[in-house]
Design an enzyme around this catalytic site. Structure first.
Site, mmCIF file in Angstrom:
data_model
loop_
_atom_site.group_PDB
_atom_site.id
_atom_site.type_symbol
_atom_site.label_atom_id
_atom_site.label_comp_id
_atom_site.label_asym_id
_atom_site.label_seq_id
_atom_site.Cartn_x
_atom_site.Cartn_y
_atom_site.Cartn_z
ATOM 1 N N HIS A 1 -8.525 -3.726 -1.702
ATOM 2 C CA HIS A 1 -7.309 -3.285 -1.019
ATOM 3 C C HIS A 1 -7.306 -3.877 0.396
ATOM 4 C CE1 HIS A 1 -3.874 -0.585 -0.828
ATOM 5 N NE2 HIS A 1 -4.225 -0.275 0.405
ATOM 6 N N ASP B 1 -10.198 -1.932 -5.967
ATOM 7 C CA ASP B 1 -9.291 -1.042 -5.252
ATOM 8 C C ASP B 1 -9.120 0.236 -6.070
ATOM 9 O OD1 ASP B 1 -7.163 0.194 -3.956
ATOM 10 O OD2 ASP B 1 -5.857 -1.557 -3.975
ATOM 11 N N SER C 1 0.842 -1.202 0.000
ATOM 12 C CA SER C 1 0.000 0.000 0.000
ATOM 13 C C SER C 1 0.879 1.256 0.000
ATOM 14 C CB SER C 1 -0.956 -0.050 1.187
ATOM 15 O OG SER C 1 -1.919 0.970 1.124
#
Length: 347
Positions: free
Chosen positions: A320, A290, A163
């Site tokens: 995500h 995502d 991320s």
């Protein structure tokens, strides 16, 4: 199941996990990122996440705490042998997270790839905005390049991140390519942030609610991390005004007031790098549900077009954060799929 789970999330184990979270919390935990109100309270809520725990060592992976001149690190070492070390940055939108929040992921990554994973407890925004976290990851890579006190082979290094940590890893790979950081053999980018938020991207438009990360949440994280760190650049100069003419004064057509615009730093948005030639081989994972999925795929394409070996894997039906969810086969299947590319980089 529950109607609060986004319909595009089709992986049954991931849906079940999110349904359990929704039943206990009343909502899918995009949580504080999408809330209105005081930033400090929202950040405190994120940082108090009770699911961040350090798992006990087992017969597969051991963990070793160390530090680089006060920068806390945790090394994950496969017990059956290893080759190479990935300097790893955790997720958390640059504003949350520590050595515990990606503990399970680091263990699984080390086990799947047969590499060591050196996780970095980098400084967080907004107290320490861009580029503080990147500079800390750079410090950790330099520590590894010196041998990390005998814990790693200094010539077998890569970077990795999840991320926001994937953003830091990609940016550090750019520094390495330019000779401003130690050399690396690969970059492993797991559901990374690679550009400034773009509400017009299809993946941003499609993922606005009922998800662990939404487009609105990503914009909130970005504003806390980048702030006004970019150097101002002058706006384009207006066209020259015509020579004054006799007669009453009049407005000059096309004349504009001088303004100042802020450029997005490439080290905050690696997708904006004008040239990626010579970058380390990349392994990039995207989640299909995502806001960040499009930019991950674009970056893989840009690297490939620049002649960089790229292994790109897009996992459909998952959001995500799926790589940090417990008890979901999706994570282990994805890590198994990318492991050969990581091992080749360290061969």
């Amino acid at each position: 199941m529950t109607d609060t789970v986004h319909p595009a999330i089709t992986d049954p184990d991931v849906r079940a996990h999110l349904a359990r979270l929704a039943a206990s919390a009343g909502t899918i935990p995009s949580g504080a990122t999408d809330a209105d109100g005081d930033d400090a309270a929202r950040i405190a809520e994120l940082r108090a996440n009770p699911s961040w725990v350090r798992l006990p060592d087992d017969d597969v992976v051991e963990s070793i705490d160390t530090d680089a001149d006060g920068l806390a690190l945790r090394l994950y070492r496969p017990r059956t042998g290893h080759r190479g070390t990935l300097v790893f940055a955790h997720g958390g939108g640059w504003v949350a997270g520590n050595l515990d929040n990606n503990d399970a992921l680091c263990r699984a990554l080390a086990a799947a790839t047969g590499t060591q994973v050196l996780s970095v407890d980098y400084r967080l925004a907004p107290e320490h905005p861009f580029p503080a976290g990147l500079d800390d990851l750079d410090r950790a890579l330099r520590f590894a390049a010196e041998g990390a006190g005998g814990l790693v082979a200094p010539d077998l290094l890569g970077v990795a991140g999840h991320s926001a940590g994937g953003n830091l890893a990609a940016a550090l790979a750019l520094r390495s390519r330019e000779g401003r950081a130690p050399g690396i053999r690969c970059q492993v980018l797991l559901c990374p942030v690679l550009d400034a938020p773009d509400p017009d991207r299809p993946s941003y438009r499609a993922h606005t609610a009922n998800l662990p990360l939404t487009s609105r949440g990503m914009q909130w994280y970005w504003g806390l991390y980048v702030q006004d760190a970019a150097a101002p650049t002058p706006a384009p100069a207006p066209a020259p005004a015509p020579a004054p003419q006799p007669g009453p004064a009049a407005a000059v057509p096309g004349a504009v007031a001088a303004t100042t615009m802020f450029a997005v730093p490439v080290e905050a948005a690696p997708l904006r790098a004008p040239d990626l030639t010579g970058s380390a081989p990349a392994v990039i994972v995207a989640a299909g549900v995502d806001p960040l999925s499009d930019e991950a795929e674009e970056y893989a394409g840009e690297l490939s077009a620049s002649g960089v070996p790229v292994e790109f894997l897009r996992r459909e039906g998952v959001p995500h954060l799926f790589l940090v969810f417990p008890s979901t086969p999706a994570r282990d299947e994805v890590l198994a799929a990318i492991a050969p590319a990581v091992r080749r980089a360290f061969a």
